[in-house]
Design a protein around this motif. Structure first.
Motif, PDB file in Angstrom:
ATOM      1  N   LYS A  78       0.800  -1.227   0.000  1.00  7.17           N
ATOM      2  CA  LYS A  78       0.000   0.000   0.000  1.00  7.17           C
ATOM      3  C   LYS A  78       0.830   1.274   0.000  1.00  7.17           C
ATOM      4  O   LYS A  78       0.373   2.306  -0.475  1.00  7.17           O
ATOM      5  CB  LYS A  78      -0.945   0.006   1.209  1.00  7.17           C
ATOM      6  N   ILE A  79       2.033   1.227   0.572  1.00  2.00           N
ATOM      7  CA  ILE A  79       2.805   2.462   0.710  1.00  2.00           C
ATOM      8  C   ILE A  79       3.377   2.897  -0.634  1.00  2.00           C
ATOM      9  O   ILE A  79       3.590   2.098  -1.532  1.00  2.00           O
ATOM     10  CB  ILE A  79       3.953   2.297   1.728  1.00  2.00           C
ATOM     11  N   LYS A  80       3.638   4.191  -0.745  1.00  2.00           N
ATOM     12  CA  LYS A  80       4.264   4.750  -1.933  1.00  2.00           C
ATOM     13  C   LYS A  80       5.111   5.950  -1.528  1.00  2.00           C
ATOM     14  O   LYS A  80       4.987   6.464  -0.412  1.00  2.00           O
ATOM     15  CB  LYS A  80       3.206   5.155  -2.963  1.00  2.00           C
TER      16      LYS A  80
ATOM     17  N   VAL B 180      12.160  -9.682  -5.195  1.00  2.62           N
ATOM     18  CA  VAL B 180      12.291  -9.046  -3.882  1.00  2.62           C
ATOM     19  C   VAL B 180      12.114  -7.534  -4.009  1.00  2.62           C
ATOM     20  O   VAL B 180      11.448  -6.893  -3.193  1.00  2.62           O
ATOM     21  CB  VAL B 180      13.658  -9.387  -3.248  1.00  2.62           C
ATOM     22  N   LEU B 181      12.711  -6.944  -5.046  1.00  6.76           N
ATOM     23  CA  LEU B 181      12.568  -5.499  -5.266  1.00  6.76           C
ATOM     24  C   LEU B 181      11.119  -5.128  -5.581  1.00  6.76           C
ATOM     25  O   LEU B 181      10.620  -4.086  -5.129  1.00  6.76           O
ATOM     26  CB  LEU B 181      13.482  -5.055  -6.407  1.00  6.76           C
ATOM     27  N   GLU B 182      10.442  -5.953  -6.352  1.00  9.66           N
ATOM     28  CA  GLU B 182       9.031  -5.697  -6.648  1.00  9.66           C
ATOM     29  C   GLU B 182       8.178  -5.833  -5.386  1.00  9.66           C
ATOM     30  O   GLU B 182       7.213  -5.079  -5.185  1.00  9.66           O
ATOM     31  CB  GLU B 182       8.543  -6.665  -7.728  1.00  9.66           C
ATOM     32  N   LYS B 183       8.537  -6.770  -4.519  1.00  5.47           N
ATOM     33  CA  LYS B 183       7.824  -6.947  -3.259  1.00  5.47           C
ATOM     34  C   LYS B 183       7.998  -5.715  -2.369  1.00  5.47           C
ATOM     35  O   LYS B 183       7.094  -5.347  -1.615  1.00  5.47           O
ATOM     36  CB  LYS B 183       8.346  -8.191  -2.539  1.00  5.47           C
TER      37      LYS B 183
ATOM     38  N   ILE C 195       9.238  -1.225  -5.525  1.00 10.58           N
ATOM     39  CA  ILE C 195      10.207  -0.352  -6.176  1.00 10.58           C
ATOM     40  C   ILE C 195       9.555   0.585  -7.198  1.00 10.58           C
ATOM     41  O   ILE C 195      10.011   1.726  -7.384  1.00 10.58           O
ATOM     42  CB  ILE C 195      11.323  -1.187  -6.847  1.00 10.58           C
ATOM     43  N   LYS C 196       8.472   0.159  -7.817  1.00  9.22           N
ATOM     44  CA  LYS C 196       7.822   0.994  -8.835  1.00  9.22           C
ATOM     45  C   LYS C 196       7.013   2.137  -8.220  1.00  9.22           C
ATOM     46  O   LYS C 196       6.621   3.059  -8.935  1.00  9.22           O
ATOM     47  CB  LYS C 196       6.929   0.123  -9.721  1.00  9.22           C
TER      48      LYS C 196
ATOM     49  N   ILE D 103      12.865   6.124 -10.533  1.00  7.83           N
ATOM     50  CA  ILE D 103      13.271   6.127  -9.137  1.00  7.83           C
ATOM     51  C   ILE D 103      14.667   6.728  -8.975  1.00  7.83           C
ATOM     52  O   ILE D 103      15.544   6.538  -9.823  1.00  7.83           O
ATOM     53  CB  ILE D 103      13.225   4.695  -8.552  1.00  7.83           C
ATOM     54  N   PHE D 104      14.850   7.478  -7.895  1.00  3.22           N
ATOM     55  CA  PHE D 104      16.165   8.051  -7.603  1.00  3.22           C
ATOM     56  C   PHE D 104      16.999   6.995  -6.888  1.00  3.22           C
ATOM     57  O   PHE D 104      16.573   6.434  -5.869  1.00  3.22           O
ATOM     58  CB  PHE D 104      16.016   9.290  -6.723  1.00  3.22           C
TER      59      PHE D 104
END
Length: 310
Positions: A80-82, A138-141, A144-145, A174-175
């Motif tokens: 949920k977080i962004k 793992v990054l998608e979990k 990262i997007k 992404i930075f």
């Protein structure tokens, strides 16, 4: 031994097979007193034995359930977080990064292979994902997007280069900040897609030199950039297009009078820096003001510069 006069081995053997409900039969004939004692032993001893066994099983099962529920809760919150920060590596540098970022940005996701560091990260209020940060899944979990920034502080330069390359392929916007252990690795990290590359050794060396050459200046910077004191802080604040201060001069904006702050620099959209701007300098949208003052006053000015965020 007391009721029947048996030796210790026979008595222990009978007690064990009784409590474990195996019941091969008596070793010797027993008297009425022995039978009454055996009834009491079964009623109390077997019940206690089964209670302890059930408690052990419950502890193991509940631990696994809590672990499963904890992971599901973590996955749900992470999904949920962004605009959050992803810290890849929770070693010495990653730990310090998280503590500093947590002061202002509560949403931080840590990716670390070492499961022993999970409890420490969770106690610090961080979202912890156990796994290899160079793994796309793992990054998608970690979202990262949707993340604002990714910081690569893994153990080796090789891992960081591969991590930056993978992260950049997953998210073009992404930075990415990366740690470089050696000077020759900096160009590789930039080529892989890092926006900013820092070397802790370079920073540490320069800081130690400044401590010797300009001790008072470094003391001021330490006070302004840390949250050990509330009487003075230094903060950067972007200027939003909807702010009432846009296109006003610093003199007409009344920043000094209304917020009791000092504007020490303005960063232009082309990344040029204007130090010690005059009172006639205009505040323009897209710029970033660097101000010094108390935390509460800085928060008020930030809301005035970005009313849509508040």
């Amino acid at each position: 031994m007391f009721f029947e006069g048996w030796n210790i081995l026979d008595s222990l053997y009978m007690t064990v097979i009784t409590l474990t409900t195996v019941g091969y039969g008596e070793v010797h004939e027993i008297s009425n007193a022995g039978r009454i004692y055996t009834i009491c032993l079964i009623s109390i001893g077997v019940g206690s034995y089964l209670y302890i066994a059930a408690a052990v099983v419950q502890f193991i099962v509940e631990g696994q359930i809590k672990n499963i529920l904890g992971k599901r809760k973590l996955d749900k919150k992470t999904s949920k977080i962004k605009n959050h920060y992803i810290i890849c590596g929770y070693g010495r540098i990653g730990n310090i990064l998280c503590r500093q970022l947590k002061i202002k940005y509560p949403d931080i996701v840590v990716i670390e292979k070492n499961s022993h560091l999970a409890s420490e990260a969770i106690e610090a209020g961080l979202l912890f994902i156990e796994g290899d940060a160079t793994d796309e899944k793992v990054l998608e979990k970690a979202g990262i997007k949707r993340a604002k920034s990714l910081i690569a502080v893994l153990g080796s330069d090789t891992e960081n280069v591969f991590l930056v390359l993978t992260a950049r392929q997953l998210s073009k916007n992404i930075f990415i900040m990366a740690r470089a252990g050696e000077e020759k690795t900096k160009s590789k990290l930039r080529a892989a897609g890092a926006d900013l590359v820092e070397s802790p050794y370079d920073i540490g060396g320069r800081r130690m030199a400044q401590r010797l050459l300009r001790p008072t200046v470094t003391d001021f910077i330490d006070l302004a950039l840390t949250h050990k004191r509330t009487d003075i802080q230094m903060e950067e604040m972007p200027v939003g297009s909807s702010s009432r201060l846009v296109n006003l001069s610093l003199k007409d904006s009344n920043i000094r009078q209304d917020y009791h702050l000092i504007i020490i620099a303005i960063k232009r959209p082309d990344n040029t820096m204007l130090f010690n701007p005059s009172f006639e300098t205009l505040v323009k949208a897209g710029e970033t003001l660097i101000a010094v003052g108390e935390v509460n006053d800085l928060d008020k000015l930030e809301k005035a510069l970005n009313p849509t965020r508040s």
